[in-house]
Scaffold this motif. Structure first.
Motif, mmCIF file in Angstrom:
data_model
loop_
_atom_site.group_PDB
_atom_site.id
_atom_site.type_symbol
_atom_site.label_atom_id
_atom_site.label_comp_id
_atom_site.label_asym_id
_atom_site.label_seq_id
_atom_site.Cartn_x
_atom_site.Cartn_y
_atom_site.Cartn_z
ATOM 1 N N LYS A 75 -3.876 4.101 -4.414
ATOM 2 C CA LYS A 75 -5.136 3.977 -5.149
ATOM 3 C C LYS A 75 -5.265 2.589 -5.769
ATOM 4 O O LYS A 75 -6.323 1.940 -5.680
ATOM 5 C CB LYS A 75 -5.196 5.049 -6.233
ATOM 6 C CG LYS A 75 -6.456 4.987 -7.097
ATOM 7 C CD LYS A 75 -6.425 6.086 -8.159
ATOM 8 C CE LYS A 75 -7.649 5.986 -9.071
ATOM 9 N NZ LYS A 75 -7.626 7.041 -10.121
ATOM 10 N N HIS A 76 -4.194 2.102 -6.406
ATOM 11 C CA HIS A 76 -4.238 0.784 -7.038
ATOM 12 C C HIS A 76 -4.439 -0.319 -5.991
ATOM 13 O O HIS A 76 -5.198 -1.276 -6.224
ATOM 14 C CB HIS A 76 -2.960 0.524 -7.826
ATOM 15 C CG HIS A 76 -2.860 1.305 -9.100
ATOM 16 N ND1 HIS A 76 -3.890 1.368 -10.014
ATOM 17 C CD2 HIS A 76 -1.840 2.057 -9.619
ATOM 18 C CE1 HIS A 76 -3.528 2.120 -11.042
ATOM 19 N NE2 HIS A 76 -2.282 2.548 -10.825
ATOM 20 N N LEU A 77 -3.756 -0.202 -4.868
ATOM 21 C CA LEU A 77 -3.879 -1.232 -3.843
ATOM 22 C C LEU A 77 -5.268 -1.242 -3.225
ATOM 23 O O LEU A 77 -5.813 -2.309 -2.928
ATOM 24 C CB LEU A 77 -2.807 -1.033 -2.764
ATOM 25 C CG LEU A 77 -1.357 -1.230 -3.246
ATOM 26 C CD1 LEU A 77 -0.378 -0.912 -2.130
ATOM 27 C CD2 LEU A 77 -1.144 -2.656 -3.755
ATOM 28 N N ARG A 78 -5.844 -0.057 -3.015
ATOM 29 C CA ARG A 78 -7.220 -0.005 -2.497
ATOM 30 C C ARG A 78 -8.191 -0.670 -3.469
ATOM 31 O O ARG A 78 -9.180 -1.282 -3.067
ATOM 32 C CB ARG A 78 -7.645 1.444 -2.247
ATOM 33 C CG ARG A 78 -7.090 2.063 -0.988
ATOM 34 C CD ARG A 78 -7.844 3.342 -0.623
ATOM 35 N NE ARG A 78 -7.793 4.335 -1.691
ATOM 36 C CZ ARG A 78 -6.847 5.264 -1.798
ATOM 37 N NH1 ARG A 78 -5.867 5.308 -0.909
ATOM 38 N NH2 ARG A 78 -6.881 6.138 -2.795
ATOM 39 N N GLU A 138 -1.194 -5.771 -9.693
ATOM 40 C CA GLU A 138 -0.440 -5.775 -10.945
ATOM 41 C C GLU A 138 -0.105 -4.356 -11.401
ATOM 42 O O GLU A 138 1.034 -4.081 -11.806
ATOM 43 C CB GLU A 138 -1.239 -6.500 -12.031
ATOM 44 C CG GLU A 138 -0.526 -6.543 -13.373
ATOM 45 C CD GLU A 138 -1.328 -7.252 -14.439
ATOM 46 O OE1 GLU A 138 -0.907 -7.232 -15.615
ATOM 47 O OE2 GLU A 138 -2.389 -7.825 -14.101
ATOM 48 N N ASN A 139 -1.078 -3.447 -11.343
ATOM 49 C CA ASN A 139 -0.814 -2.071 -11.768
ATOM 50 C C ASN A 139 0.190 -1.388 -10.852
ATOM 51 O O ASN A 139 1.035 -0.608 -11.311
ATOM 52 C CB ASN A 139 -2.116 -1.273 -11.797
ATOM 53 C CG ASN A 139 -2.994 -1.645 -12.974
ATOM 54 O OD1 ASN A 139 -2.506 -2.151 -13.986
ATOM 55 N ND2 ASN A 139 -4.288 -1.414 -12.856
ATOM 56 N N ALA A 140 0.103 -1.677 -9.548
ATOM 57 C CA ALA A 140 1.058 -1.100 -8.612
ATOM 58 C C ALA A 140 2.475 -1.591 -8.918
ATOM 59 O O ALA A 140 3.440 -0.807 -8.935
ATOM 60 C CB ALA A 140 0.663 -1.456 -7.180
ATOM 61 N N VAL A 141 2.608 -2.881 -9.191
ATOM 62 C CA VAL A 141 3.929 -3.453 -9.466
ATOM 63 C C VAL A 141 4.508 -2.887 -10.763
ATOM 64 O O VAL A 141 5.709 -2.591 -10.841
ATOM 65 C CB VAL A 141 3.838 -4.992 -9.524
ATOM 66 C CG1 VAL A 141 5.135 -5.595 -10.040
ATOM 67 C CG2 VAL A 141 3.507 -5.548 -8.141
ATOM 68 N N LEU A 170 6.817 0.296 -0.246
ATOM 69 C CA LEU A 170 6.697 0.623 -1.662
ATOM 70 C C LEU A 170 7.710 -0.171 -2.479
ATOM 71 O O LEU A 170 7.388 -0.735 -3.527
ATOM 72 C CB LEU A 170 6.933 2.115 -1.912
ATOM 73 C CG LEU A 170 5.887 3.134 -1.479
ATOM 74 C CD1 LEU A 170 5.894 3.333 0.022
ATOM 75 C CD2 LEU A 170 6.137 4.455 -2.186
ATOM 76 N N GLY A 171 8.946 -0.199 -1.992
ATOM 77 C CA GLY A 171 10.039 -0.795 -2.757
ATOM 78 C C GLY A 171 9.875 -2.274 -3.020
ATOM 79 O O GLY A 171 10.366 -2.784 -4.033
ATOM 80 N N VAL A 172 9.184 -2.989 -2.126
ATOM 81 C CA VAL A 172 9.037 -4.435 -2.341
ATOM 82 C C VAL A 172 7.991 -4.763 -3.400
ATOM 83 O O VAL A 172 7.874 -5.916 -3.818
ATOM 84 C CB VAL A 172 8.669 -5.156 -1.019
ATOM 85 C CG1 VAL A 172 9.763 -4.986 0.008
ATOM 86 C CG2 VAL A 172 7.325 -4.690 -0.481
ATOM 87 N N ARG A 205 3.482 7.341 -4.348
ATOM 88 C CA ARG A 205 2.667 6.853 -3.234
ATOM 89 C C ARG A 205 1.160 7.008 -3.473
ATOM 90 O O ARG A 205 0.394 6.045 -3.267
ATOM 91 C CB ARG A 205 3.081 7.535 -1.925
ATOM 92 C CG ARG A 205 2.491 6.873 -0.688
ATOM 93 C CD ARG A 205 2.806 7.659 0.580
ATOM 94 N NE ARG A 205 4.237 7.790 0.786
ATOM 95 C CZ ARG A 205 5.001 6.906 1.414
ATOM 96 N NH1 ARG A 205 4.433 5.804 1.886
ATOM 97 N NH2 ARG A 205 6.288 7.108 1.567
ATOM 98 N N PRO A 206 0.655 8.171 -3.912
ATOM 99 C CA PRO A 206 -0.800 8.291 -4.111
ATOM 100 C C PRO A 206 -1.340 7.303 -5.139
ATOM 101 O O PRO A 206 -2.402 6.707 -4.935
ATOM 102 C CB PRO A 206 -0.973 9.744 -4.586
ATOM 103 C CG PRO A 206 0.230 10.465 -4.072
ATOM 104 C CD PRO A 206 1.347 9.478 -4.153
ATOM 105 N N GLN A 207 -0.603 7.121 -6.234
ATOM 106 C CA GLN A 207 -1.063 6.175 -7.253
ATOM 107 C C GLN A 207 -1.027 4.734 -6.746
ATOM 108 O O GLN A 207 -1.948 3.949 -6.994
ATOM 109 C CB GLN A 207 -0.187 6.288 -8.499
ATOM 110 C CG GLN A 207 -0.233 7.637 -9.195
ATOM 111 C CD GLN A 207 0.716 7.663 -10.374
ATOM 112 O OE1 GLN A 207 0.467 7.018 -11.397
ATOM 113 N NE2 GLN A 207 1.803 8.404 -10.248
#
Length: 550
Positions: free
Chosen positions: A500-503, A508-511, A443-445, A495-497
């Motif tokens: 979801k974004h990565l799937r 970009e939204n995850a970052v 997550l942190g990276v 984590r859940p969000q």
């Protein structure tokens, strides 16, 4: 041998690539400043630079263009003859030695200008006496090149030696000059030898037959210098007068890729790395290459294929399937692996536990015999090990790290405890950081500083792919263990969000989520600083993809 037989394949094998006339003309006009200048071209090919240099001398008033002012070397006899014919057609000639550049007995400081496009032969094909001569030549200048150095590196060093103290060196080089570890000593040499070092890079590919990015090196005067001047041109049309920025490397041999950043972003990046909130990935643990089979098609098996062959559990090893397309989330779980295996992906490695054939089951012996009938044992990696079918194992890592990426390296928790192949890297965490790292480092990276760091420590390859080797991964800036421990609650809540974004394929939204929670809310960074870092990464990403798509 007829010139008709000099095929593109043969030219590629000896590292010969034609130079666009705009580039040869630009470098020659910069490097040659007097009608009396003496000029040398270390690998003249079919006269791309000799013609441009001769025309420049003529424009400056030189009445005769001949071997007194224009000299060169060319290993390929037919190309040398062609070069002389090209010159003769415009009333010029030159002294062109048909010889290996490194065999020529030329005094240091012999020429006012050395210009050209050195041959680019990768280290895999650059071997034997040719490599030995090149390394000896570089060593005479105090530059020790590693076995991974491509041919251009020694050409650059030796060319620099031939330049007069106040002379000029103008070369077309691969952008490996900026980014590879083996080029570190070349970078040091250039800043120590010359008083001015300037680089010109392009947004678009300017060599139509070359996937690798190129950079123009313009170096002059007596060194040393602590400053690298950098210009960025969109394409050959914009080459005439690109703006110049000044950049100071932390140490001469350090990578020069940060020079691509806008000054404000480069300063913000350096300032953040100087704090203790971010650290190098090597602080967390060790990055390793995966297993090399020599023939994935043979050694990697789906569950259905293993059943069909009658192989037993002790003859199979559970692996992360070849490639990395399945590693785009935060965790590769046992359930995910089973779903992958059920989808008929090669999720097993043929890996008998015993070395002696007499202990193998009939099914394993039959599969080995089938491999020998196909000639699998003749592949290099197979024939250099005993027995050929025993793939050397590596330890099961805590995390997977993708290393050939369109967007950015992905770090994934190896929750299923799988072995891995060399299509990805493995990260084995220090015991003190293992639990925290497995849980939160993936997550942190996902923050803009780490993404920018990946663009700077990695290398751009054909198609716009970002490649990162283990030693480069060690230099990846990531949040420190203390920072992740302090921000653990807030990150776990994301984590859940994030999943979801990565799937959905929305990195970009995850970052942006991680930037807000980790960089702004937890570390107190100004939003303007985070935006500058994000925009700098976006610029490098867009530049890489644009070049790859041309």
């Amino acid at each position: 041998m007829s010139l008709l037989l000099d095929t593109p394949e043969l030219r590629k094998a000896r590292g010969a690539f034609f130079t666009p006339p705009e580039v040869a003309r630009y470098i020659s006009e910069w490097a040659i400043r007097s009608a009396d200048d003496t000029v040398f071209e270390p690998s003249c090919g079919e006269a791309d630079f000799l013609l441009a240099a001769g025309q420049r001398l003529r424009d400056l008033g030189s009445p005769t263009i001949d071997g007194r002012s224009l000299r060169g070397a060319e290993l390929h006899a037919e190309s040398a003859e062609s070069a002389l014919r090209e010159l003769a057609e415009v009333g010029m000639t030159a002294d062109v030695a048909v010889a290996d550049f490194f065999d020529l007995e030329l005094e240091d400081g012999s020429f006012d200008a050395v210009v050209g496009n050195p041959p680019y032969v990768r280290y895999q094909a650059f071997h034997g006496e040719a490599r030995a001569k090149a390394q000896r030549a570089a060593l005479r200048a105090g530059v020790r090149l590693s076995g991974l150095a491509s041919s251009w590196a020694a050409f650059t060093v030796r060319s620099g030696q031939l330049v007069k103290p106040q002379g000029r060196l103008g070369l077309v080089l691969p952008a490996e000059l900026l980014s590879t570890n083996y080029a570190g000593q070349v970078r040091r040499y250039l800043t120590e030898r010359f008083g001015s070092v300037r680089l010109i890079m392009f947004d678009e590919r300017v060599f139509p037959d070359v996937l690798a990015e190129v950079v123009l090196l313009l170096a002059e005067g007596e060194g040393p210098t602590e400053i690298v001047q950098v210009s960025q041109a969109r394409n050959l049309v914009a080459l005439a007068d690109p703006p110049i920025t000044r950049w100071r490397p932390t140490v001469p041999e350090a990578k020069w890729t940060p020079a691509l950043l806008p000054t404000e972003s480069a300063e913000a990046y350096a300032e953040l790395l100087a704090q203790d909130t971010f650290t190098l990935l090597s602080t967390w643990g060790r990055t390793d290459l995966g297993m090399v089979t020599g023939n994935n098609r043979y050694f990697c098996l789906s569950a259905a294929r293993a059943d069909e062959l009658g192989l037993k559990e002790q003859e199979l090893l559970r692996i992360s399937p070849p490639g990395s397309r399945h590693l785009r989330g935060l965790t590769f779980s046992e359930r995910a692996w089973r779903e992958t295996a059920a989808a008929d992906r090669p999720a097993y490695l043929f890996a008998p536990r015993e070395d002696l054939e007499t202990s193998l089951t009939p099914a394993a012996l039959a599969y080995i015999a089938a491999g020998e009938a196909q000639g699998v044992q003749k592949a290099y990696k197979c024939r250099v090990r005993t027995p050929w079918w025993k793939v050397p194992s590596v330890s099961v890592p805590d995390l997977f790290l993708t290393y050939m990426n369109h967007d950015t390296p992905r770090m994934v928790n190896n929750e299923a405890g799988l072995a891995f192949l060399n299509s990805i890297h493995g990260v084995t965490l220090e015991p003190a950081h293992r639990n925290l790292g497995r849980d939160l480092l993936p997550l942190g990276v996902l923050n803009s500083l780490t993404l920018l760091g990946a663009e700077l420590v990695g290398r751009s390859y054909g198609g716009g792919i970002l490649k990162i080797e283990p030693k480069e991964a060690d230099q990846l800036p990531v949040p420190s263990p203390t920072v992740l421990a302090d921000a653990a609650g807030a990150l776990r809540a994301l984590r859940p969000q994030l999943a979801k974004h990565l799937r959905a394929g929305s990195l970009e939204n995850a970052v942006r989520l991680v930037d807000r929670v980790l960089l702004v809310d937890h570390l107190g960074m100004k939003r303007e600083t985070v935006s500058a870092i994000r925009e700098a990464r976006d610029v490098l990403f867009a530049r890489r993809v644009t070049r790859g798509g041309k």
